[in-house]
Scaffold this motif. Sequence first.
Motif: not given
Length: 321
Positions: A170-176
């Motif tokens: 989750s800490e790697r998510i760039i965009y959601e």
Amino acid sequence: MSNSGTKDEIPQKKMRMDQSNINSHESDILESLQGFKVEKILNENAQTKTMFVHGKFENSEDNAVVIVEKTAFSEKSIRGVLSGDTTMKNTLKNDIYGTYEVYPKPEFNEIKTTVIYPATEKHIAKYTGQPVYMVQETPELYSDITLPYLNAENFSIQWVYNILEKKKESERIIYEDSHPETGFILLPDMKWDQKQTDNLYLIAICHKRGIKSLRDLNSSHLPLLRNILTRGKKAIKDTFDVDGSQLRIYIHYQPSYYHFHVHFTHLKFDAPGSNAGRAHLLSDVIDNIELRNDFYQKKTLNFILRENEGLFKKFQESGKV
Ligand code: GTA
């Protein structure tokens, strides 16, 4: 191109590393490869400086597949390599020409390593060097051979659900975009070391479940596809300062994982699987569906299969290759 001080390096504040995840809530994270025994070199590529290895850990019958890859230099790492901390062994000296074996400090000598453990026989087959064949899949062959095969046997997509449910990475998510029909999560692909943008590789994983592959897409999916294309490009521009015109944005057919996702790679990067016979540009896919709603249900699709793959054996048995 990056707007950072050094060429194509990622601005520090934008870099998202795995480290926090590794040290906090993971119990099965390896700290060394002690007890690892190499069973077989499955494949190697001198050009990409990558080796695919089958091995086992001491006191375990489970298989492991380890992928080791020498990483690219960056301006930062090259300053560390070309420094007084490095030791050198001369291998040739002729007039003004000298060659050396060079041993930099460990932090400038990283090897990107992917460990799949426990690995299934399918993983071992996937990473084994073997002859490949171009297959022509008509709509009939899709329903008679491919669909029954992939319903019965495919790689687990638990890792995808872990990402969508924010249990992992989750800490790697760039965009959601969290919309259940048109939303997606954009994050760095497992293959990207995130050290420089020259080999940028992200994947967009859609929230909607049940879209197995290109074959399932029709005009009802256009809002999803357009959303991934537009917002994915914007998020990459905002985060990494790489323009959409510098990206190859595509879908694999056949994929390994049958939950719909889109690959975003830098044009400079010859990513594995970005060739004809595997990659379908997302913008072409959108255009084709705009031309005809059932384009991908009607089209004969060509793709490359490995000789050891179960699906290839099914095609072979039916006399279609
Ligand atoms: N962030 O846990 C994950 C994860 N997993 C399990 C897979 N991916 C993940 N990303 C994150 N977290 O790009 C990524 C994969 C891949 C995508 C799935 O999801 O890295 P796909 O369904 O189309 O499957 O894509 P595909 O095409 O088989 O993907 P993959 O694994 O890239 O394999 C293609 C070929 O690339 C392989 O046959 C192999 O020859 C080569 N390859 C695979 N891994 C590496 C590697 N680490 N280094 C070099 N070459 C590699």
